[in-house]
Motif scaffolding. Structure first.
Motif, PDB file in Angstrom:
ATOM      1  N   THR A 152       0.844  -1.190   0.000  1.00 35.64           N
ATOM      2  CA  THR A 152       0.000   0.000   0.000  1.00 35.64           C
ATOM      3  C   THR A 152       0.880   1.240   0.000  1.00 35.64           C
ATOM      4  N   MET A 310      -3.771   0.028  -3.161  1.00 35.43           N
ATOM      5  CA  MET A 310      -3.326  -1.302  -2.753  1.00 35.43           C
ATOM      6  C   MET A 310      -2.976  -2.113  -3.996  1.00 35.43           C
ATOM      7  N   TRP A 375      -4.964  -1.338   4.428  1.00 38.16           N
ATOM      8  CA  TRP A 375      -5.749  -2.336   3.699  1.00 38.16           C
ATOM      9  C   TRP A 375      -7.244  -2.060   3.844  1.00 38.16           C
ATOM     10  N   ALA A 378      -7.770   1.374   1.459  1.00 39.82           N
ATOM     11  CA  ALA A 378      -7.061   1.584   0.199  1.00 39.82           C
ATOM     12  C   ALA A 378      -7.886   1.095  -0.988  1.00 39.82           C
TER      13      ALA A 378
END
Length: 426
Positions: A152, A310, A375, A378
């Motif tokens: 990321t 991501m 996470w 993203a």
């Protein structure tokens, strides 16, 4: 961007026209076994990968050695230099590897054209992975690839430049909108400390893979449901103009503007104070640019919400494999808790399994934890089968919007025209 930039190819739709026939069993199950076999002595499995950096190559070779010792099987590694083009050609010729890397961007193409065998989600412990990553490699609720890792974007700050300029890193704004008014003052202090034109406040990367999370704010859709480009959409253009506003401060430059190849080099050589970059840069800074002190922060918000990008790669099983059970065994091993722990510790990537994040002590590293926590918000670099075509057009015409030779709307309209002409031709 190292690995992430190596998987972009061409000729995708052309090769797709023969793919459903060439793939063999068309995505139907090719194994009637119960998956409990452990001795594969004398059997061979081919795995398809692209060339990574030295750490990735060493880590993969160690994984192969361990797997061969545990199973008795022989692993043949097939390394592609032009990944997407070459692996598609192998699929047409029915010589594709049994298992292969599936980048999140290319997953829609591979899955929609019958190249991937459906996987048993329970068998591969899908409940141990981050939800968004399992969804990334699933279609209609069915899993077709198991994510091996992820990366990321986060914000990196050169604390030495801040110190010399007399600015605290705590003064850095939390939103892109605030950057527009804050950057000129910061740049002035940098110029006073280093001289004009020597060091710049911030860098940006003029690539759609970095800017997509900005383009889609407020539910804007740069790509229509039919796959055609719509970058000139009023909401998309409004979202993306923040890039020009930042560059117009004269404090924001691209890596190319300062004579470097990528953000990590620009930052590591002390030419920019702030960059947004993936966690792959973390180890590079620690080893190649160890004299540069830095801090890591979350990406700035935009229009009131958090954002990042991501990137993920999964292991997929070729639908025409003659070794379905051994292929499953490799994917199980490579994405298991122990296998993934060894992989991420050796490569510096982030785990796609939550339990590995703890086992590899990623959560104990405050810098990497910022990447890991992204996470949850993203944007995955994935949006249908035409994304790469649209990416190329965007990057061809973005410079005209940034330098002001064309309005942002006109530049994006030209990008749409080129992308859609290419899509129609394909």
């Amino acid at each position: 961007m190292k690995t992430w930039k190596k998987i972009v190819g061409s000729g995708v739709v052309f090769i797709a026209s023969v793919m459903l026939v060439a793939c063999g069993n068309g995505g139907k199950s090719s194994s009637n076994t119960d998956g409990n076999k452990t001795d594969f002595t004398g059997e061979k499995l081919t795995i398809g990968v692209w060339g990574g950096n030295e750490a990735e190559e060493v880590s993969l070779d160690k994984m192969i050695q361990t797997f061969e010792k545990d199973t008795g099987a022989k692993i043949e590694k097939k390394v592609y230099t032009d990944y997407n083009t070459q692996i598609q050609a192998d699929m047409v010729g029915k010589t594709a590897p049994d298992v292969f890397y599936v980048d999140s961007q290319m997953y829609p193409f591979f899955s929609q054209n019958g190249m991937l065998e459906k996987l048993d989600a329970k068998k591969f412990d899908s409940d141990k992975f981050y939800d968004s990553l399992i969804k990334t490699f699933s279609t209609d609720g069915d899993l077709y690839a198991v994510p091996k890792d992820m990366s990321t974007l986060a914000l990196y700050l050169n604390t030495e430049i801040f110190e010399k300029a007399g600015v605290s890193v705590d003064d850095v704004p939390s939103s892109y909108e605030e950057y527009v008014t804050w950057l000129p003052g910061f740049q002035k202090k940098i110029d006073e400390a280093y001289g004009a034109g020597k060091v710049f406040a911030m860098s940006y990367t003029p690539e759609l893979s970095r800017n997509y999370q900005l383009a889609i704010r407020d539910d804007a859709q740069p790509i229509k449901k039919d796959g055609r480009s719509d970058l000139a959409n009023k909401k998309v253009v409004e979202n993306l103009t923040i890039l020009k506003e930042l560059v117009d401060t004269k404090a924001v430059v691209s890596p190319k503007d300062v004579g470097t190849g990528w953000n990590g080099e620009a930052f590591g050589t002390g030419k920019v104070a702030i960059m947004d970059e993936g966690n792959w840069v973390y180890q590079t800074l620690k080893t190649e640019f160890s004299d540069i002190p830095f801090a890591v922060k979350e990406m700035p918000t935009y229009k009131g919400t958090k954002g990042s990008m991501m990137f993920s790669v999964g292991w997929g099983k070729y639908s025409g494999t003659k070794q379905p059970e051994l292929a499953d065994k490799w994917i199980e091993y490579a994405t298991s808790k122990d296998g993934m722990k060894n992989w991420v510790e050796g490569t510096g990537t982030l785990p796609s399994r939550e339990d590995v994040a703890e086992a590899a002590k990623i959560t104990d590293n405050p810098d990497l934890k910022i990447h890991l926590d992204a996470w949850d918000y993203a944007t995955v670099w994935q949006d249908g089968v035409t994304l790469d075509t649209i990416r190329k057009s965007y990057e061809n015409f973005l410079p005209e919007a940034i330098n002001g030779s064309e309005s942002f709307e006109k530049a994006m309209k030209q990008a749409d025209e080129q992308a859609n002409a290419d899509i129609d031709a394909q």
